[in-house]
Design a protein around this motif. Structure first.
Motif, PDB file in Angstrom:
ATOM      1  N   ASP A 190      36.185  52.173  32.378  1.00 34.73           N
ATOM      2  CA  ASP A 190      34.739  51.442  32.010  1.00 34.73           C
ATOM      3  C   ASP A 190      33.619  52.197  32.528  1.00 34.73           C
ATOM      4  N   HIS A 206      39.970  54.415  26.349  1.00 37.83           N
ATOM      5  CA  HIS A 206      41.214  53.372  26.516  1.00 37.83           C
ATOM      6  C   HIS A 206      42.140  53.479  25.539  1.00 37.83           C
ATOM      7  N   HIS A 232      44.273  50.217  35.080  1.00 27.48           N
ATOM      8  CA  HIS A 232      43.190  49.460  34.387  1.00 27.48           C
ATOM      9  C   HIS A 232      43.910  49.429  32.961  1.00 27.48           C
ATOM     10  N   ASP A 284      44.352  45.968  30.897  1.00 30.03           N
ATOM     11  CA  ASP A 284      43.556  45.540  29.560  1.00 30.03           C
ATOM     12  C   ASP A 284      44.672  45.394  28.868  1.00 30.03           C
TER      13      ASP A 284
HETATM   14 ZN   LIG Z   1      38.533  48.474  30.256  1.00 28.31          ZN
END
Ligand SMILES: [Zn+2]
Length: 193
Positions: A32, A67, A102, A106
């Motif tokens: 992020d 991502h 992460h 997610d």
């Molecule tokens: Zn994220």
């Protein structure tokens, strides 16, 4: 998911005390963190789910580089390489794994918007189990991770402080309390957005 990532980092601190807490927190949010400049440049973006205000879990996130599965692995490896210079191989592997965690967390909540290759090269299927479609369930999951992480952190800090001076024990309680409060506050902010 923001609070859940930090909860996980606190939990990892309990099993790998040599990894500094701030580095764990940075690692858990690293995808992020890299997303922010790309977002400002218009390369990655968040669109509200049609018919919603775009609040907690109501976004289609086009973070097609940070991502993507391969992008996350590359960022995790880069993070680990930099860490290895300073803290050695074991801490580097742990922090690299936390960076990649992460993506895994997610994956549970995102609504099928996470590509496999950076920039969704080749138009392969996008991934995401979409738990955000049931906000109560995703919030409960984040809360559970925050509570578990703060508990593990507090327990290991207390164990480490058992032979040390009382002042250390006090500090461990304080840090665990602050972590828990910060996690809960992040979740509350997240939910009310
Ligand atoms: Zn994220």
């Amino acid at each position: 998911m923001i609070a859940g990532h930090f909860g996980l980092a606190a939990g990892v601190k309990s099993v790998e005390p040599e990894a500094p807490l701030w580095a764990l927190m940075l690692a858990t949010a690293f995808l992020d963190v890299v997303f922010v400049p790309l977002y400002l440049l218009g390369i990655e973006r968040i669109d509200p789910v049609p018919g919603t205000r775009g609040g907690y879990g109501q976004g289609i996130i086009h973070a097609d580089y940070t991502h993507s599965l391969v992008g996350a692995l590359v960022l995790a490896a880069l993070f680990g390489l930099v860490v290895a210079i300073r803290w050695g191989r074991r801490v580097a592997v742990v922090l690299g794994a936390v960076v990649f965690s992460h993506w895994v967390l997610d994956l549970i909540v995102h609504r099928g918007d996470m590509p496999i290759l950076p920039g969704n090269l080749g138009g392969l299927p996008r991934l995401g189990f979409g738990l955000w479609q049931v906000p109560t369930a995703s919030a409960a999951l984040e809360l559970a991770i925050v509570l578990a992480g703060a508990y593990l952190y507090w327990r290991s800090a207390r164990r480490a402080a058992r032979d040390a001076a009382d002042v250390h024990e006090g500090r461990a309680h304080l840090v665990a309390g602050v972590l828990l409060a910060a996690g809960l506050a992040t979740l509350a902010l997240d939910l009310s957005s």
